[in-house]
Enzyme design. Sequence first.
Site, mmCIF file in Angstrom:
data_model
loop_
_atom_site.group_PDB
_atom_site.id
_atom_site.type_symbol
_atom_site.label_atom_id
_atom_site.label_comp_id
_atom_site.label_asym_id
_atom_site.label_seq_id
_atom_site.Cartn_x
_atom_site.Cartn_y
_atom_site.Cartn_z
ATOM 1 N N GLY A 12 0.655 -1.181 0.017
ATOM 2 C CA GLY A 12 -0.274 0.010 -0.052
ATOM 3 C C GLY A 12 0.913 1.131 -0.046
ATOM 4 N N ALA A 13 1.894 1.286 -1.032
ATOM 5 C CA ALA A 13 2.957 2.411 -0.956
ATOM 6 C C ALA A 13 2.729 3.348 -2.052
ATOM 7 C CB ALA A 13 4.265 2.007 -0.787
ATOM 8 N N SER A 14 1.583 3.194 -2.633
ATOM 9 C CA SER A 14 1.238 4.147 -3.922
ATOM 10 C C SER A 14 0.951 5.581 -3.251
ATOM 11 C CB SER A 14 0.046 3.661 -4.518
ATOM 12 O OG SER A 14 -1.170 3.294 -4.018
ATOM 13 N N ASN A 89 1.485 -2.197 5.293
ATOM 14 C CA ASN A 89 0.761 -0.761 5.745
ATOM 15 C C ASN A 89 -0.619 -0.703 5.081
ATOM 16 O OD1 ASN A 89 0.588 2.194 5.814
ATOM 17 N ND2 ASN A 89 0.555 1.743 3.539
ATOM 18 N N TYR A 154 -12.991 -2.679 11.211
ATOM 19 C CA TYR A 154 -11.894 -2.128 10.912
ATOM 20 C C TYR A 154 -10.948 -2.191 12.406
ATOM 21 C CZ TYR A 154 -8.138 1.508 10.253
ATOM 22 O OH TYR A 154 -7.073 2.046 10.266
ATOM 23 N N VAL A 155 -11.777 -2.110 13.248
ATOM 24 C CA VAL A 155 -11.240 -2.061 14.795
ATOM 25 C C VAL A 155 -10.889 -3.548 15.057
ATOM 26 C CG1 VAL A 155 -11.847 -2.115 17.323
ATOM 27 C CG2 VAL A 155 -12.453 0.086 15.789
HETATM 28 P P1 NAP Z 1 -4.866 5.071 2.177
HETATM 29 O O1 NAP Z 1 -4.141 6.723 1.834
HETATM 30 O O2 NAP Z 1 -6.038 4.930 1.665
HETATM 31 O O3 NAP Z 1 -3.726 4.085 1.208
HETATM 32 C C1 NAP Z 1 -3.758 2.784 1.287
HETATM 33 C C2 NAP Z 1 -2.874 1.924 0.382
HETATM 34 O O4 NAP Z 1 -3.136 0.788 0.503
HETATM 35 C C3 NAP Z 1 -2.944 2.614 -1.045
HETATM 36 O O5 NAP Z 1 -1.602 2.333 -1.727
HETATM 37 C C4 NAP Z 1 -4.009 1.418 -1.736
HETATM 38 O O6 NAP Z 1 -3.606 1.252 -2.983
HETATM 39 C C5 NAP Z 1 -3.457 0.169 -0.874
HETATM 40 N N1 NAP Z 1 -4.459 -0.974 -0.852
HETATM 41 C C6 NAP Z 1 -5.521 -0.732 -0.547
HETATM 42 N N2 NAP Z 1 -6.094 -2.136 -0.543
HETATM 43 C C7 NAP Z 1 -5.198 -2.983 -0.884
HETATM 44 C C8 NAP Z 1 -5.063 -4.384 -1.069
HETATM 45 N N3 NAP Z 1 -6.176 -4.972 -1.098
HETATM 46 N N4 NAP Z 1 -4.024 -4.834 -1.455
HETATM 47 C C9 NAP Z 1 -2.851 -4.021 -1.692
HETATM 48 N N5 NAP Z 1 -2.863 -2.658 -1.585
HETATM 49 C C10 NAP Z 1 -4.034 -2.191 -1.037
HETATM 50 O O7 NAP Z 1 -4.337 4.933 3.523
HETATM 51 P P2 NAP Z 1 -3.551 5.646 4.780
HETATM 52 O O8 NAP Z 1 -4.396 6.528 5.392
HETATM 53 O O9 NAP Z 1 -2.091 5.937 4.079
HETATM 54 O O10 NAP Z 1 -3.440 4.259 5.844
HETATM 55 C C11 NAP Z 1 -2.327 3.268 5.596
HETATM 56 C C12 NAP Z 1 -2.435 2.632 6.648
HETATM 57 O O11 NAP Z 1 -2.496 3.335 8.359
HETATM 58 C C13 NAP Z 1 -3.527 1.613 6.869
HETATM 59 O O12 NAP Z 1 -3.130 0.357 7.476
HETATM 60 C C14 NAP Z 1 -4.692 2.393 7.826
HETATM 61 O O13 NAP Z 1 -5.543 1.471 8.443
HETATM 62 C C15 NAP Z 1 -3.408 2.811 9.003
HETATM 63 N N6 NAP Z 1 -3.837 3.904 9.767
HETATM 64 C C16 NAP Z 1 -4.172 5.023 9.004
HETATM 65 C C17 NAP Z 1 -4.531 6.282 9.937
HETATM 66 C C18 NAP Z 1 -4.917 7.461 9.293
HETATM 67 O O14 NAP Z 1 -5.365 8.387 9.946
HETATM 68 N N7 NAP Z 1 -4.966 7.777 7.797
HETATM 69 C C19 NAP Z 1 -4.742 5.957 11.112
HETATM 70 C C20 NAP Z 1 -4.383 5.057 11.850
HETATM 71 C C21 NAP Z 1 -3.874 3.844 11.152
HETATM 72 P P3 NAP Z 1 -4.955 0.812 -3.996
HETATM 73 O O15 NAP Z 1 -6.014 1.759 -3.870
HETATM 74 O O16 NAP Z 1 -4.281 1.103 -5.331
HETATM 75 O O17 NAP Z 1 -5.095 -0.746 -3.620
#
Ligand code: NAP
Length: 246
Positions: A12-14, A89, A154-155
């Site tokens: 999920g590094a895009s 991630n 999610y939780v």
């Molecule tokens: P984000 O911006 O939505 O990015 C998610 C990444 O995961 C994207 O690169 C997405 O690319 C990829 N992804 C989604 N489904 C996938 C799958 N089935 N297989 C492979 N890749 C997949 O999320 P973020 O906010 O950066 O969060 C990253 C991590 O931190 C997550 O685990 C989230 O639960 C955790 N987190 C976030 C927050 C927050 O406030 N943002 C807080 C606590 C924890 P594609 O859409 O192309 O698949």
Amino acid sequence: MNFNGKTVLITGASRGIGFEIAEAFAKAGANLAICATHENSLVQAAEKLRALGVKVYTQAVDIANAQQCEDFIAGTVKELGSLDVVVNNAGITKDNLTVRMSEQDWDDVINVNLKGTFLMCKAALKVMFKKRVGNIVNISSVVGEMGNPGQANYVASKAGIIGLTKTLAKEFGSRGIRVNAVAPGFVQTAMTESLPEDIKNKALEAIPLKRFAKTQDIAKAVMFLASEDASYITGHILAVNGGLYI
Ligand code: NAP
């Protein structure tokens, strides 16, 4: 921190936190393997990372698919020659109050967040096990520790990642493999930026440090756990939440 010549795989590094983690490791000299489901955004992310002078291997992967996880790990070892660090991630949300949450939305979130983390760990551990060295950092969430209304799926997935992390640490410590997790609180992303002012202020009120995390705060915590500085730390859940949950 120095990760010169190391191979770091990040799911999920895009975009978002995953891209920030990838950029931090690239600046520290690591070659990268990155995945996401959408190839276009992955290719764009890889171009930016290659500009930092490191090798970047990309593959479109759905982490909920065991074969795709195995292929990604095999492709990484073939293209980059090793596998030193894995950062799980990738994650999704499909929020709703429990009585309105569909079984499908429950399954989708558990399958990507929890099963996907398990599948990627399993595939990576097969490689690390043979080398008797390796390092995994899983991304959980503060809500996995404290609960959150409207996010039962999610939780549960993020609490599951905590249990998975502790179990893998116990199973693989004697093989020289460390497994830890980072549990972020609110992170300053496009999503939190677009929250209504009153909701944002209410959230900030509950955070002793009075700010949301920057994506860099999360990346630094991940790099620390993956580094030699943390060589005696395994099975730990590192809270990066500004004091929101203590
Ligand atoms: P984000 O911006 O939505 O990015 C998610 C990444 O995961 C994207 O690169 C997405 O690319 C990829 N992804 C989604 N489904 C996938 C799958 N089935 N297989 C492979 N890749 C997949 O999320 P973020 O906010 O950066 O969060 C990253 C991590 O931190 C997550 O685990 C989230 O639960 C955790 N987190 C976030 C927050 C927050 O406030 N943002 C807080 C606590 C924890 P594609 O859409 O192309 O698949």
